[in-house]
Design a protein around this motif. Structure first.
Motif, short mmCIF file in Angstrom:
data_model
loop_
_atom_site.label_atom_id
_atom_site.label_comp_id
_atom_site.label_asym_id
_atom_site.label_seq_id
_atom_site.Cartn_x
_atom_site.Cartn_y
_atom_site.Cartn_z
N VAL A 99 -87.04 -112.48 8.45
CA VAL A 99 -85.89 -112.51 7.66
C VAL A 99 -85.50 -114.23 7.86
N LEU A 100 -85.29 -114.90 6.69
CA LEU A 100 -84.61 -116.16 6.82
C LEU A 100 -83.31 -116.24 6.11
N TYR A 101 -82.32 -116.79 6.45
CA TYR A 101 -80.98 -117.11 5.90
C TYR A 101 -81.03 -118.62 5.03
N PHE A 102 -80.58 -118.49 3.96
CA PHE A 102 -80.58 -119.74 3.11
C PHE A 102 -79.35 -120.09 2.49
N LYS A 103 -79.01 -121.25 2.32
CA LYS A 103 -77.65 -121.67 1.55
C LYS A 103 -78.14 -122.88 1.01
N GLY A 104 -77.84 -122.97 -0.40
CA GLY A 104 -78.33 -124.15 -1.04
C GLY A 104 -79.01 -123.87 -2.31
N ASN A 105 -79.47 -124.97 -2.98
CA ASN A 105 -80.05 -124.75 -4.23
C ASN A 105 -81.46 -125.10 -4.41
N ALA A 106 -82.15 -125.60 -3.12
CA ALA A 106 -83.68 -126.07 -3.23
C ALA A 106 -84.44 -125.04 -3.38
N ASP A 107 -85.51 -125.48 -3.71
CA ASP A 107 -86.97 -124.46 -3.79
C ASP A 107 -87.77 -124.52 -2.73
N VAL A 108 -87.78 -123.62 -1.90
CA VAL A 108 -88.27 -123.62 -0.58
C VAL A 108 -89.76 -123.31 -0.83
N ASN A 109 -90.24 -122.99 -2.06
CA ASN A 109 -91.62 -123.03 -2.39
C ASN A 109 -92.09 -123.93 -2.98
N LYS A 110 -91.54 -125.25 -3.02
CA LYS A 110 -92.07 -126.28 -3.98
C LYS A 110 -93.50 -126.74 -3.61
N GLU A 111 -94.28 -127.14 -4.73
CA GLU A 111 -95.52 -127.56 -4.24
C GLU A 111 -95.63 -128.34 -3.07
N ARG A 112 -94.78 -129.50 -3.07
CA ARG A 112 -95.14 -130.48 -2.00
C ARG A 112 -93.65 -130.44 -1.17
N MET A 113 -93.97 -130.15 0.11
CA MET A 113 -93.06 -129.99 1.12
C MET A 113 -93.31 -130.88 2.31
N VAL A 114 -92.63 -131.79 2.62
CA VAL A 114 -93.08 -132.97 3.67
C VAL A 114 -91.85 -132.85 4.88
N SER A 115 -92.23 -132.73 6.23
CA SER A 115 -91.41 -132.41 7.37
C SER A 115 -91.33 -133.92 7.79
N ILE A 116 -90.24 -134.55 8.20
CA ILE A 116 -89.98 -135.52 8.89
C ILE A 116 -89.26 -135.26 10.11
N VAL A 117 -89.96 -135.81 11.12
CA VAL A 117 -89.47 -135.58 12.58
C VAL A 117 -89.67 -136.84 13.64
N GLY A 118 -88.70 -136.93 14.26
CA GLY A 118 -88.86 -138.10 15.53
C GLY A 118 -87.84 -138.08 16.52
N THR A 119 -87.61 -138.90 17.15
CA THR A 119 -86.79 -138.90 18.41
C THR A 119 -85.39 -139.05 18.09
N ARG A 120 -84.38 -138.38 18.80
CA ARG A 120 -83.14 -138.76 18.61
C ARG A 120 -82.53 -140.00 18.96
N ASN A 121 -83.33 -140.88 19.77
CA ASN A 121 -82.89 -142.21 20.07
C ASN A 121 -83.71 -143.30 19.10
N ALA A 122 -83.48 -142.94 17.92
CA ALA A 122 -84.28 -143.94 16.89
C ALA A 122 -83.93 -145.49 17.02
N THR A 123 -84.83 -146.25 16.90
CA THR A 123 -84.58 -147.46 17.05
C THR A 123 -84.42 -148.24 15.46
N ASN A 124 -84.08 -149.47 15.48
CA ASN A 124 -84.03 -150.21 14.30
C ASN A 124 -85.42 -149.96 13.55
N TYR A 125 -86.56 -150.07 14.25
CA TYR A 125 -87.96 -149.97 13.50
C TYR A 125 -88.21 -148.66 13.08
N GLY A 126 -87.62 -147.67 13.65
CA GLY A 126 -87.54 -146.16 13.16
C GLY A 126 -86.94 -146.15 11.93
N ARG A 127 -85.62 -146.48 11.88
CA ARG A 127 -84.80 -146.64 10.82
C ARG A 127 -85.17 -147.22 9.55
#
Length: 363
Positions: A99-127
């Motif tokens: 079971v998942l709980y979802f609130k919002g209006n996005a299509d979670v089955n969209k054809e193109r889904m991209v995850s973006i992840v990284g450090t909590r201590n982002a630098t100016n380079y990462g930004r």
């Protein structure tokens, strides 16, 4: 639809995604599981007597009724793994939540889904990389997924909102709170341009183990996971490893060899755990997201005579589709991932099919 039985199953100690799938395969429905006697449940392989007794004791009733009241009051969607509105890419993963709980209006089955992840201590380079990449994504018709954490996660969400790209945050807690609380304003904006997704019910403890669990959803819901900046240890590398285990594409931006928050990305690239990318062009090439050429006047090859029944089924599917991605093939064949990977490898080695960037296959 009333999801009482589905939510009830998640409230039973000892019943995780794998055990639940076993129970469903033997009992046929969630309601039947809850109504079956413990003596019968213990005969199912993989179901312990302790779990069977927990199901039969029906101690889940009060917690289930409380959760039903919460989701109805706050207009939260309940996504059951057996329904079409459940994220189908995630459904293909063997440890997907029931079971998942979802609130919002996005299509979670969209054809193109991209995850973006990284450090909590982002630098100016990462930004700079994060903002550049997401700005370039405006024409891709994609949804950005991340975890609402400090650093790269929140930068990705905010850049997506700024450029009017749908963005979904996968949370490590229930929808009765926002963590960290300083990101509440962004989370509220996402309800109008994306959404909040979690497997955790209301009143869940904010435990450390919740966040690796959240990371598997980030990896499983997406076509590709992009690591922008990361140290050699942390949640971003865990998400990348999970994505690889799901046979999903992983990308990483390289960084300076002496910078600690580029070390994780450089490690992923060096060990072939991630593709090196520099911009949106590299991503589109990798994922085969360029303009589709017309399949006009193309003569399909004759069916090779040396295919077994499974190979013939897959070959015929690709003949009809011209080309198909790994998730589409998985849904059609309905085979375990290990079996599908072996068949694809054998057919590719024998020259029957070829693989394109983005885990696309064609004859």
């Amino acid at each position: 639809m009333n999801f009482y039985h589905q939510i009830a199953l998640t409230k039973i100690k000892g019943v995780g995604p794998k055990t639940a799938r076993t129970l469903l395969a033997h009992c046929g429905s969630v309601q039947e599981i809850l109504e079956t006697k413990a003596s019968v449940l213990t005969k199912i392989p993989g179901v312990s007597s302790r779990t069977a007794n927990e199901i039969a004791a029906k101690k889940y009733q009060e917690a289930t009724e409380k959760e039903i009241a919460f989701v109805e009051k706050h207009h939260i969607q309940v996504l059951w793994i057996g329904n079409s509105d459940y994220p189908q890419k995630l459904k293909n993963c063997e440890d997907a939540p029931l079971v998942l709980y979802f609130k919002g209006n996005a299509d979670v089955n969209k054809e193109r889904m991209v995850s973006i992840v990284g450090t909590r201590n982002a630098t100016n380079y990462g930004r700079k990389i994060c903002e550049m990449l997401i700005e370039q994504m405006q024409t891709l018709n994609t949804t950005i997924v991340s975890g609402l954490a400090y650093g790269i996660d929140i930068m990705a969400h905010r850049a997506a909102i700024q450029h009017q790209i749908p963005t979904v945050a996968v949370l490590g807690h229930g929808l009765d709170r926002i963590y960290p609380s300083s990101h509440r304003e962004t989370a509220t904006a996402m309800l109008q341009q994306g959404g909040l997704l979690t497997e955790f019910p209301s009143d869940s403890n904010l435990d450390r183990q919740n966040f690796p669990m959240r990371n598997r959803i980030i990896a499983g819901i997406s076509d590709v996971t992009i690591v922008i900046e990361a140290a050699t240890k942390g949640g971003a590398l865990i998400t990348a490893e999970i994505a690889n285990s799901y046979n999903r594409d992983v990308c990483a931006f390289p960084g300076a060899i002496d910078h600690p928050y580029s070390a994780g990305c450089n490690y992923l690239i060096k060990t072939n755990r991630a593709h090196l990318i520099r911009d949106i062009k590299d991503l589109c090439y990798l994922m085969n997201w360029g303009p589709q050429q017309e399949q006009i006047g193309v003569q399909l090859p004759l069916i090779p005579p040396d295919l077994n029944s499974d190979q013939l089924r897959l070959y015929s599917f690709l003949q009809d589709k011209h080309q198909a991605g790994i998730d589409e093939i998985t849904r059609y064949c309905n085979w375990p991932q290990s079996k599908l990977a072996m068949i694809l490898l054998e057919m590719e080695m024998n020259g029957h099919i070829t693989s394109l960037p983005g885990k696309i296959y064609k004859i």
